[in-house]
Design a protein around this motif. Structure first.
Motif: not given
Ligand code: FAD
Length: 542
Positions: A517-535
Motif C-alpha cells: 500500500r505504501r508503494l502504491q502511495a509512492v506511485k500515486k505521488a511520483y508516477d500518477p499517469r502510470n507512465f512507467f509500467n510493465h506487466r
C-alpha cells in the motif's frame, strides 16, 4: 512542504547535480545529435539507434533470449542529463518507454512487443565519491564487477550486492540486491543513502528528483520505494548514492562496509550416482536447519556463508560453496562446524576442497566463471521462494522429484538454495520496501536452454515442480510461518496467473507483503499517469 524541507530539497538537488558536473536541464526538444541548452550550459544529446543501424539487434534484447523488442528508438545515454529530454519526448508523443540497466531481468519488463522507446543505461557506469552528498555515487548502468573493483581497489570497501558480475545496478538495487555478504552486511539497499530519479508528474512535466533517507527529506518515500520496490516502477534512476547508516566522515573508506581481505572457502560436489532420496532430503534439511538456527544478526556465525546449487540428475552433480572471513577468530572451526552439520547423515561428497583466496579473486571466480549465468544465448524461466523455516519433508521430497524427473533431460535445470538472515534480519520489514527480513534462506528455480523448440518442456518443468513444492499453499510460497513470499528481483509473471497461483495472495502480496500500500502511495505521488509500467509494476491505488 515546510521551509526546512524546501531548503533541504534545494541543497540536496544542487549537491547531486554538481557532484557529477551536471546541471538541471530546462525543457528542450530533441534534435538528434544537436545540443540543447539548460541553465546556460551545453549538453550533448544522444542520437537514437534505430532499426536501420547495424547495432540494433544487440540493443533490443537482454540476457534472457526469450524476450526481444522492436522499438523505434534505443537511446544509449552517457549522462544523467540526457535522460530527461528523452522521457519528455516520449511523454509528449505518448510512446511506450522502458529502461534497461544491465539487461539481466528475468521477465519481459524491458523487452516486449509494446515498447517503442528504450533508454539503455549501459554507458552510464561512472562510480565516484560525491563530496556534497558525502556518499559514493554509482550511475545506474554500472555492472556489479565494476562496482566491486572500483570500491575495493580504490577505498578498500564494498557493497553487499549480487554474485554475477554483469548484473546491472539499475534493476538490482531497486529490487533489494542480495549477494555473498548478505549475512555479514545485509542487502545492498541497507546501504543506499539516496537515489536520483527522473519522474513524470500528473501534468506530464518531467522532473529530476534526488530522494534521500534523511528523515527531513520530503521525498523520503521515493527513496524508500527504491529499497526493494523493483525497477521500472517510478521513473528512470540515473544515480544511486551509497553511505551506510551511521557512517560519518568524508573518506569513502569510512562510509561503506569492508569485505574480508581473504576468505577461507570450501567447495563440495555430490554425485547423483550416489545420492538417494533420503540423502537428498537430509542434505536440504541440514542446510535449512542450520540457517534457521543461525538467523540472528548478532551471532558470530553470520560470518559463515553457504549456497547449494542442485542440478537436475541429468547433469550428474550437486554443488556447495561456503566461505568465512579468514581473519575472524576460529574461522576454520566455524567453517568445519557448518560443513559437519551439512554433511551429517548424508552420503559423502565425492569431491571437497578448501582454499584461501583474496576477496576480489573470490568475487571474480564465483561471478565470472559460471557459464549458465554468463551465456548470452540462453532462454530462461525462473521462480523464487523465501523460507522462514526448515523444509518440510514433503517440500524436500518435491524438490527431489523435480531434480529426478525423467521426462526431461536438461543438465542446466537447477535450484539454488542460498543464505539469508544475519545482518539482513536486523532491519524491520517496513524500514525498506523489501519485506522478507524473517527469512533464513531463499530458493531460486532456474531452467535455462538454447532452442526455442524446448520452451514448453522447460517452462513446464519450472512451473510444475514449483507448484508441487508449495502444493499445500496454492502452489506458491505464501507469507506464513514457514514460507515468506517471492523475491521481486527474481520476477515471475506466473504469480499473476490463477492457473499457477492458486493461493489467496496476489503477486504483489508475495513480493511486498504489507509494504504494497505504501508503494502504491509512492506511485500515486511520483508516477500518477502510470507512465512507467510493465506487466507486474506497482499499480495506482484504486
Ligand atoms: C545471471 C543472473 C545472476 C543474478 N544474480 C543475482 C544475485 O546474485 N543477486 C540478486 O539479488 N539478483 C540477481 N539476479 C537478479 C537481478 O538482480 C535482477 O534481474 C535485476 O533486476 C537486474 O537488473 P538489470 O538492470 O541488470 O536488469 P534490466 O533487465 O535492465 O532491468 C530489470 C528491471 O529494472 C528496471 N530498470 C533497470 N534499470 C533501471 C533504471 N535505471 N531506472 C529504472 N528502472 C530500471 C527495468 O526497466 C526492469 O524493469 C541475477 C540475474 C541474472 C540474470
Amino acid at each position: 512542504m515546510t521551509d526546512e524541507e524546501r531548503k533541504f530539497e534545494r541543497r540536496t538537488f544542487l549537491a547531486g547535480a554538481a557532484g557529477a558536473g551536471g546541471v538541471a536541464l530546462a525543457g528542450a526538444a530533441l534534435p538528434g545529435t544537436a545540443h540543447a541548452h539548460g541553465n546556460g550550459e551545453s549538453i550533448a544529446l544522444v542520437a537514437p539507434v534505430t532499426p536501420a543501424d547495424p547495432q540494433y539487434p544487440d540493443l533490443v534484447m537482454g540476457l534472457n533470449n526469450r524476450w526481444t523488442a522492436t522499438p523505434d528508438s534505443v537511446y544509449v545515454v552517457d549522462s544523467p542529463n540526457q535522460v530527461a529530454p528523452i522521457v519528455r519526448r516520449a511523454v509528449r508523443r505518448g510512446t511506450k518507454l522502458t529502461v534497461r540497466g544491465g539487461g539481466h531481468g528475468f521477465e519481459d519488463f524491458v523487452y516486449n512487443s509494446e515498447v517503442e522507446t528504450i533508454i539503455d543505461m549501459t554507458n552510464m557506469n561512472r562510480i565516484y565519491y560525491d563530496a556534497r552528498m558525502k556518499a559514493v555515487a554509482v550511475e545506474a548502468g554500472a555492472i556489479l564487477l565494476d562496482v566491486y573493483e572500483k570500491l575495493y581497489q580504490t577505498w578498500g570497501v564494498t557493497l553487499p550486492g549480487g554474485v554475477c558480475y554483469s548484473v546491472g545496478m539499475g534493476g538490482h538495487v531497486a529490487g533489494g540486491g542480495w549477494g555473498w555478504l548478505v549475512r555479514r552486511n545485509g542487502l545492498i539497499v541497507d546501504h543506499l543513502y539516496a537515489v536520483e530519479v527522473v519522474t513524470v508528474n500528473a501534468a506530464g512535466r518531467v522532473n529530476t528528483i534526488i530522494a534521500t533517507r534523511d528523515r527531513r527529506d520530503p521525498h523520503r518515500d521515493l527513496w524508500w520505494a527504491h529499497t526493494g520496490g523493483g525497477g521500472g516502477n517510478f521513473g528512470v534512476v540515473t544515480r544511486y548514492f551509497f553511505r551506510s547508516p551511521g557512517a560519518h566522515g568524508r573518506a569513502p573508506s569510512q562510509l561503506l562496509p569492508k569485505p574480508p581481505s581473504k576468505v577461507l572457502s570450501s567447495f563440495a560436489l555430490w554425485s547423483w550416482s550416489t545420492m538417494t532420496e533420503a540423502d537428498y532430503i537430509r542434505l536440504l534439511q541440514n542446510y535449512a536447519s542450520w540457517h534457521v538456527a543461525n538467523i540472528s544478526p548478532d551471532s558470530p556465525t553470520r560470518e559463515v556463508t553457504s549456497l547449494i546449487q542442485s542440478f537436475h540428475r541429468s547433469n550428474g552433480e550437486i554443488h556447495m560453496y561456503a566461505f568465512v572471513d579468514s581473519a575472524v577468530p576460529n574461522a576454520q572451526q566455524m567453517l568445519d562446524s557448518y560443513l559437519a552439520h551439512l554433511q551429517n547423515g548424508v552420503t559423502p561428497a565425492v569431491f571437497a576442497a578448501q582454499s584461501t583466496m583474496p576477496w576480489l579473486q573470490f568475487c571474480k571466480l564465483t561471478g565470472t566463471t559460471n557459464t549458465l549465468n554468463n551465456d548470452p544465448t540462453l532462454r530462461g524461466e525462473y521462480k523464487s521462494a523465501f523460507m522462514k523455516n526448515t523444509f518440510t519433508t514433503a517440500q524436500a521430497a518435491a524438490i527431489y522429484r523435480a531434480m529426478t524427473r525423467s521426462d526431461i533431460n536438461n543438465p542446466n535445470l537447477n535450484i539454488v538454495i542460498s543464505p539469508y538472515g544475519g545482518r539482513t534480519a536486523a532491519v524491520p520489514n517496513a524500514a525498506t520496501a523489501i519485506p522478507h527480513r524473517e527469512a533464513a534462506y531463499k530458493l531460486l528455480w532456474q531452467a535455462q536452454w538454447a532452442n526455442p523448440a524446448d520452451d514448453a518442456a522447460n517452462i513446464a518443468w519450472a512451473r510444475e515442480t514449483y507448484r508441487d513444492t508449495f502444493a499445500d499453499t496454492g502452489g506458491v510460497p505464501v507469507p506464513n510461518d514457514q514460507t515468506d513470499g517471492c523475491y521481486v528481483n527474481y520476477p515471475d509473471a506466473d504469480l499473476s496467473d490463477p492457473a499457477w497461483n492458486g493461493s489467496a495472495f496476489a503477486w504483489h502480496d508475495l513480493y511486498y507483503k504489507e509494504n504494497y500500500r505504501r508503494l502504491q502511495a509512492v506511485k500515486k505521488a511520483y508516477d500518477p499517469r502510470n507512465f512507467f509500467n510493465h506487466r507486474q509494476s506497482v499499480e495506482l491505488p484504486s
